[in-house]
Design a protein around this motif. Structure first.
Motif, short mmCIF file in Angstrom:
data_model
loop_
_atom_site.label_atom_id
_atom_site.label_comp_id
_atom_site.label_asym_id
_atom_site.label_seq_id
_atom_site.Cartn_x
_atom_site.Cartn_y
_atom_site.Cartn_z
N THR A 182 0.83 -1.20 0.00
CA THR A 182 0.00 0.00 0.00
C THR A 182 0.87 1.26 0.00
N THR A 183 1.98 1.21 0.73
CA THR A 183 2.91 2.34 0.73
C THR A 183 3.46 2.57 -0.67
N LEU A 185 1.90 1.82 -3.45
CA LEU A 185 0.80 2.40 -4.23
C LEU A 185 0.72 3.91 -3.98
N THR A 283 -5.97 9.23 -0.33
CA THR A 283 -4.90 8.69 0.52
C THR A 283 -4.54 9.64 1.65
N SER A 288 -4.24 3.87 5.85
CA SER A 288 -3.62 2.92 4.91
C SER A 288 -3.19 1.64 5.61
N TYR A 291 -2.97 -3.52 4.03
CA TYR A 291 -1.70 -3.66 3.32
C TYR A 291 -1.85 -4.31 1.95
N ASP A 293 -2.65 -3.76 -1.52
CA ASP A 293 -2.70 -2.49 -2.23
C ASP A 293 -3.89 -2.34 -3.15
N ASP A 294 -4.26 -3.41 -3.87
CA ASP A 294 -5.40 -3.27 -4.78
C ASP A 294 -6.71 -3.10 -4.02
N PHE A 296 -6.90 -1.55 -1.04
CA PHE A 296 -6.85 -0.16 -0.57
C PHE A 296 -7.20 0.80 -1.71
N CYS A 300 -10.20 3.56 -1.58
CA CYS A 300 -10.02 4.98 -1.93
C CYS A 300 -10.97 5.39 -3.05
#
Length: 388
Positions: A182-183, A185, A283, A288, A291, A293-294, A296, A300
């Motif tokens: 996620t970070t 992303l 974001t 966040s 973890y 990413d898709d 998260f 969003c």
């Protein structure tokens, strides 16, 4: 009429033993059964009957006083270890900074030099895009730090040398691990918003997929003026994974709801420039702590009222079959070991010449039906791709 009580007792014992055996099997296999059946039933019920996801604007929101940096999610602001702020600027070769068609971010691990090099020589070759497609496409690799402290310094030195040669690495000082996807992303959307806001489209891709860039560029040009565009392989009504043995495990205290918002597979998707701005702002407002990413990204987008659109030629985690009738339509594909050979074949116009015209079209439709519409499950393009 006489009853055989011994026989009756024997039947009852068999029934009791059978019931106990079934219950034991259910208890032993409950985790898999719950993951594959029960969780999906609950998820689809929630997705299609409730589908409000009101928590995205309430319990997931954080107030501005919690912001500690511009990297979003209430977390710290990660320092750039390698950066190219002028990547999207004009460089005197006729490619104006205002006409960036696509910013292509490839998610890569620090040690994956061979994968990055293969991409530079095939579907990530900026010179090819400009000379052959007349398209201004900027390619960057998003990286964190090597997670092993004993190797970190040596790997970082190698990355500095690599970047000196190619000038296409963007690295921040977070550990490059699965739980920091996620970070990574957030890195992509924040970098695009800050340094390349003029890009008409942003693509996020893994370094183990193949992208048919001529087909993608052609499709993007047909989407001129598109707004709220987010395309890829869409997952709808997916439940959180509650199996503790899975790397995708999400505990109830992190995400207590039975269904994720719709999202596209993180292997490869495209968003329009206005969506980049919306995700960037999301974001800044949403936690966040998810973890994956898709997922998260889906959270969003849902909060910003952006919905993913299915494109049958984005394979997600699937692999496209090897055939010219497939290459003519493909955009992304996963799981190819020889990137160079596939690139040479898939971009060779001579390969397609004998499949042109009415006869070739009929032939290719039949071939795609045989390859994609098989009666058993296979991870590739859906059957609908045979007719579009």
């Amino acid at each position: 009429m006489f009853f055989n009580f011994r026989r009756i007792h024997k039947i009852q014992c068999v029934k009791l033993l059978t019931t106990c055996l079934v219950l034991c099997m259910v208890m032993v296999c409950w985790e898999d059964l719950d993951h594959h059946v029960v969780s999906h039933v609950r998820s689809y019920t929630y997705r299609y009957l409730v589908n409000s996801y009101g928590f995205l604007n309430s319990s997931f929101s954080i107030t501005s006083k919690h912001h500690k940096g511009k990297n979003g999610g209430g977390g710290r602001s990660y320092e750039y270890l390698i950066n190219h702020p002028s990547k999207c600027g004009g460089d005197g070769d006729g490619k104006s900074q205002d006409n960036v068609l696509l910013l292509l971010f490839v998610k890569s691990s620090p040690e994956n030099f061979e994968q990055r090099q293969a991409i530079r020589e095939t579907w990530g070759n900026e010179s090819f895009f400009w000379s052959e497609l007349k398209a201004n496409v900027k390619v960057l690799f998003a990286l964190g730090m090597h997670p092993d402290l004993t190797w970190r310094s040596r790997v970082h030195t190698a990355l500095l040398q690599e970047d000196q040669a190619y000038g296409d690495l963007i690295q921040q000082d977070f550990e490059d691990t699965f739980h920091n996807l996620t970070t990574k992303l957030i890195l992509q959307f924040h970098w695009c918003h800050e340094y390349c806001p003029q890009a008409r489209f942003l693509m996020s891709a893994d370094d183990d997929i193949f992208v048919h860039m001529p087909n993608l560029v052609k499709w993007l040009r047909s989407q001129s003026g598109a707004k709220d565009l987010w395309v890829g392989h869409v997952h709808r009504g997916s439940p959180p994974n509650r199996r503790k043995s899975s790397k995708y495990y999400v505990p109830y205290d992190l995400y207590p709801w039975p269904s994720y918002p719709d999202y596209t597979a993180g292997a490869g998707y495209v968003v329009s420039g206005d969506v980049v701005a919306k995700i960037y702002h999301a974001t800044l407002l949403l936690k966040s702590s998810i973890y994956i990413d898709d997922v998260f990204m889906g959270i969003c987008a849902k909060a910003m009222r952006v919905s993913p659109q299915e494109h049958v030629h984005f394979s997600g985690e699937g692999k496209a079959p090897y055939h010219p009738c497939i290459y003519d339509r493909m955009i992304t594909s996963h799981g190819h070991t020889d990137m160079h050979s596939l690139w040479r074949t898939a971009t060779n116009e001579a390969v397609y010449s004998k499949y042109r015209g009415f006869t070739g079209s009929v032939y290719c439709t039949a071939v795609r039906m045989m390859l994609l519409c098989l009666p058993y499950y296979h991870s590739t393009y859906p059957c609908m791709a045979a007719f579009t």
